[in-house]
Design a protein around this motif. Structure first.
Motif, PDB file in Angstrom:
ATOM      1  N   TYR A   1     -48.781 119.735   7.642  1.00  0.00           N
ATOM      2  CA  TYR A   1     -48.249 120.788   8.512  1.00  0.00           C
ATOM      3  C   TYR A   1     -48.834 122.154   8.159  1.00  0.00           C
ATOM      4  N   THR A   2     -48.813 122.490   6.868  1.00  0.00           N
ATOM      5  CA  THR A   2     -49.330 123.800   6.461  1.00  0.00           C
ATOM      6  C   THR A   2     -50.846 123.885   6.646  1.00  0.00           C
ATOM      7  N   LEU A   3     -51.536 122.744   6.511  1.00  0.00           N
ATOM      8  CA  LEU A   3     -52.983 122.717   6.705  1.00  0.00           C
ATOM      9  C   LEU A   3     -53.352 123.035   8.152  1.00  0.00           C
ATOM     10  N   ALA A   4     -52.471 122.690   9.079  1.00  0.00           N
ATOM     11  CA  ALA A   4     -52.732 122.964  10.494  1.00  0.00           C
ATOM     12  C   ALA A   4     -52.565 124.439  10.846  1.00  0.00           C
ATOM     13  N   ILE A   5     -51.828 125.184  10.017  1.00  0.00           N
ATOM     14  CA  ILE A   5     -51.507 126.578  10.347  1.00  0.00           C
ATOM     15  C   ILE A   5     -52.113 127.587   9.381  1.00  0.00           C
TER      16      ILE A   5
ATOM     17  N   GLN B   1     -54.300 122.293  17.358  1.00  0.00           N
ATOM     18  CA  GLN B   1     -53.403 122.933  16.394  1.00  0.00           C
ATOM     19  C   GLN B   1     -51.946 122.721  16.790  1.00  0.00           C
ATOM     20  N   MET B   2     -51.638 122.890  18.076  1.00  0.00           N
ATOM     21  CA  MET B   2     -50.261 122.685  18.527  1.00  0.00           C
ATOM     22  C   MET B   2     -49.831 121.241  18.308  1.00  0.00           C
ATOM     23  N   PHE B   3     -50.718 120.304  18.632  1.00  0.00           N
ATOM     24  CA  PHE B   3     -50.361 118.889  18.451  1.00  0.00           C
ATOM     25  C   PHE B   3     -50.042 118.576  16.996  1.00  0.00           C
ATOM     26  N   PHE B   4     -50.914 119.001  16.081  1.00  0.00           N
ATOM     27  CA  PHE B   4     -50.714 118.669  14.669  1.00  0.00           C
ATOM     28  C   PHE B   4     -49.499 119.382  14.080  1.00  0.00           C
ATOM     29  N   THR B   5     -49.225 120.614  14.511  1.00  0.00           N
ATOM     30  CA  THR B   5     -48.045 121.300  13.981  1.00  0.00           C
ATOM     31  C   THR B   5     -46.762 120.605  14.424  1.00  0.00           C
ATOM     32  N   PHE B   6     -46.715 120.187  15.691  1.00  0.00           N
ATOM     33  CA  PHE B   6     -45.521 119.493  16.164  1.00  0.00           C
ATOM     34  C   PHE B   6     -45.432 118.080  15.584  1.00  0.00           C
ATOM     35  N   ALA B   7     -46.548 117.366  15.531  1.00  0.00           N
ATOM     36  CA  ALA B   7     -46.533 115.998  15.001  1.00  0.00           C
ATOM     37  C   ALA B   7     -46.072 115.988  13.547  1.00  0.00           C
ATOM     38  N   CYS B   8     -46.660 116.869  12.735  1.00  0.00           N
ATOM     39  CA  CYS B   8     -46.305 116.906  11.304  1.00  0.00           C
ATOM     40  C   CYS B   8     -44.932 117.531  11.090  1.00  0.00           C
ATOM     41  N   GLY B   9     -44.612 118.577  11.858  1.00  0.00           N
ATOM     42  CA  GLY B   9     -43.314 119.238  11.714  1.00  0.00           C
ATOM     43  C   GLY B   9     -42.160 118.324  12.079  1.00  0.00           C
ATOM     44  N   LEU B  10     -42.299 117.574  13.189  1.00  0.00           N
ATOM     45  CA  LEU B  10     -41.227 116.667  13.591  1.00  0.00           C
ATOM     46  C   LEU B  10     -41.172 115.434  12.689  1.00  0.00           C
ATOM     47  N   THR B  11     -42.330 114.993  12.192  1.00  0.00           N
ATOM     48  CA  THR B  11     -42.330 113.914  11.198  1.00  0.00           C
ATOM     49  C   THR B  11     -41.526 114.343   9.977  1.00  0.00           C
ATOM     50  N   HIS B  12     -41.683 115.611   9.592  1.00  0.00           N
ATOM     51  CA  HIS B  12     -40.928 116.169   8.470  1.00  0.00           C
ATOM     52  C   HIS B  12     -39.423 116.066   8.737  1.00  0.00           C
ATOM     53  N   CYS B  13     -39.009 116.388   9.955  1.00  0.00           N
ATOM     54  CA  CYS B  13     -37.593 116.287  10.322  1.00  0.00           C
ATOM     55  C   CYS B  13     -37.104 114.847  10.232  1.00  0.00           C
TER      56      CYS B  13
ATOM     57  N   ILE C   1     -43.319 104.578   8.583  1.00  0.00           N
ATOM     58  CA  ILE C   1     -44.237 104.396   9.716  1.00  0.00           C
ATOM     59  C   ILE C   1     -43.570 104.831  11.018  1.00  0.00           C
ATOM     60  N   SER C   2     -42.289 104.496  11.174  1.00  0.00           N
ATOM     61  CA  SER C   2     -41.549 104.897  12.382  1.00  0.00           C
ATOM     62  C   SER C   2     -41.441 106.410  12.481  1.00  0.00           C
ATOM     63  N   SER C   3     -41.235 107.064  11.338  1.00  0.00           N
ATOM     64  CA  SER C   3     -41.141 108.532  11.333  1.00  0.00           C
ATOM     65  C   SER C   3     -42.457 109.166  11.773  1.00  0.00           C
ATOM     66  N   TRP C   4     -43.570 108.666  11.231  1.00  0.00           N
ATOM     67  CA  TRP C   4     -44.883 109.213  11.600  1.00  0.00           C
ATOM     68  C   TRP C   4     -45.225 108.927  13.060  1.00  0.00           C
ATOM     69  N   LEU C   5     -44.954 107.698  13.512  1.00  0.00           N
ATOM     70  CA  LEU C   5     -45.245 107.359  14.909  1.00  0.00           C
ATOM     71  C   LEU C   5     -44.400 108.207  15.861  1.00  0.00           C
ATOM     72  N   SER C   6     -43.136 108.406  15.507  1.00  0.00           N
ATOM     73  CA  SER C   6     -42.255 109.236  16.341  1.00  0.00           C
ATOM     74  C   SER C   6     -42.754 110.671  16.385  1.00  0.00           C
ATOM     75  N   GLY C   7     -43.213 111.193  15.230  1.00  0.00           N
ATOM     76  CA  GLY C   7     -43.746 112.545  15.192  1.00  0.00           C
ATOM     77  C   GLY C   7     -44.991 112.697  16.046  1.00  0.00           C
ATOM     78  N   VAL C   8     -45.891 111.715  15.972  1.00  0.00           N
ATOM     79  CA  VAL C   8     -47.127 111.753  16.767  1.00  0.00           C
ATOM     80  C   VAL C   8     -46.819 111.686  18.261  1.00  0.00           C
TER      81      VAL C   8
ATOM     82  N   CYS D   1     -50.924 128.668  17.629  1.00  0.00           N
ATOM     83  CA  CYS D   1     -50.643 128.289  19.022  1.00  0.00           C
ATOM     84  C   CYS D   1     -49.239 127.729  19.144  1.00  0.00           C
ATOM     85  N   GLN D   2     -48.303 128.573  19.491  1.00  0.00           N
ATOM     86  CA  GLN D   2     -46.905 128.233  19.616  1.00  0.00           C
ATOM     87  C   GLN D   2     -46.543 128.166  21.093  1.00  0.00           C
TER      88      GLN D   2
END
Length: 317
Positions: A73-77, A100-112, A146-153, A179-180
């Motif tokens: 997540y931090t690497l994307a921003i 950038q938007m895709f990776f921030t949301f994918a990694c950020g929501l995976t974190h959640c 795996i489910s967390s990462w797939l859901s985030g993506v 890019c927010q």
């Protein structure tokens, strides 16, 4: 791959911290130190979990995966943000912004999702200890990750695709340091209210859903801990949850302030400064909290550092 779009805009300008010209050097030094500390802290956690057999448990497996999502997540921003602070060229390509938007949301929501999984892990460990090895088997833990990462993506794609299928015909200044969604939607042509409302509701539903599941887990955990007769046993049981609970409060606290803020706080400069809370401050605090609040992890980190800096002393110990 993102869909075709009709647009005259081929690049965007990230305004970022331009409204604070005198503070940019200070911001650069501060955010660089926070980013490096966050990177180092998460890498050390991953290294400790990998090398120490005592940490080969589901809780630390999830923590290691959480560190990976945080680094991603931090690497994307952050590298882009730091580069913009010391340069005059603040443009980002259309597709670069989409990525950038895709990776921030994918990694950020995976974190959640991973924080939610960690809450479930603590619930099973405290409320159903006899079934823990069955419910949190290696296969089950891998499936949850795996489910967390797939859901985030998937969520990252669901949010990013509609945004970059909008028509952008100028202006192209994004009043943020990455890019927010809100500042980008303001640049789109035509009526985009349906897209903005849909994405906003989806994001809030995900955040509320995860936070409610964590709250439910800790409600059962608290009820079980209060039934334990020994004060010392209650303290030990709660100590296994403390670091996760603190990180959850910080993570969702900042997320609530940023995404549910009042209209009075919607100044462009305010949006930029509040964005720091989840792009730099939360990743900076997480490794500190997990390291200081967990004795097993703290001891493992000491061993890793001693092994790297002074292997002869470790052998004596």
């Amino acid at each position: 791959m993102l869909g075709q779009n009709q647009t005259t805009v081929t690049e965007f300008i990230l305004v970022g911290f331009s409204p604070f010209p005198r503070l940019q050097l200070l911001f650069f030094v501060l955010f660089l130190l926070m980013y490096l500390f966050s990177l180092l802290g998460n890498l050390l956690i991953m290294l400790a979990v990998w090398h120490e057999r005592s940490l080969h448990k589901p809780m630390y497996f999830f923590l290691c995966t959480l560190s990976i999502s945080e680094i991603s997540y931090t690497l994307a921003i952050n590298p882009r943000m730091l580069a913009d602070l010391v340069s005059t060229h603040h443009t980002i390509s259309f597709w670069g912004c989409a990525n950038q938007m895709f990776f921030t949301f994918a990694c950020g929501l995976t974190h959640c999702f991973l924080l939610t999984v960690m809450g479930y892990d603590r619930y099973v460990a405290i409320c159903h200890p006899l079934r823990y090895s069955v419910l949190m088997s290696s296969r089950g833990c891998a499936w949850l990750v795996i489910s967390s990462w797939l859901s985030g993506v998937v969520m990252g794609l669901v949010i990013t695709l509609p945004i970059f299928n909008l028509t952008f015909c100028g202006p192209n200044e994004i009043h943020h340091f990455f890019c927010q969604v809100p500042p980008l939607v303001k640049l789109a042509c035509g009526d985009v209210s349906a897209v903005a409302i849909g994405i906003g509701l989806l994001y809030i539903i995900v955040l509320l859903g995860c936070s409610l599941l964590i709250l439910l887990s800790y409600t059962f955990i608290a009820a079980t801990i209060l039934k334990i007769p020994s004060v010392e046993s209650r303290r030990k049981a709660f100590s296994t949850c403390a670091s996760h609970l603190i990180v959850v409060v910080i993570h969702y606290g900042f997320a609530s302030v940023v995404h549910l803020k009042s209209k009075a706080l919607e100044a462009l400069e305010g949006d930029t400064l509040m964005g720091i809370s989840y792009s730099a401050l939360t990743p900076f605090l997480s490794p500190i909290i997990f390291s200081l609040r967990n004795k097993e992890l703290k001891d493992a980190l000491k061993k890793v550092l001693l092994r790297s800096l002074c292997p002869s002393r470790l052998q004596l110990l």
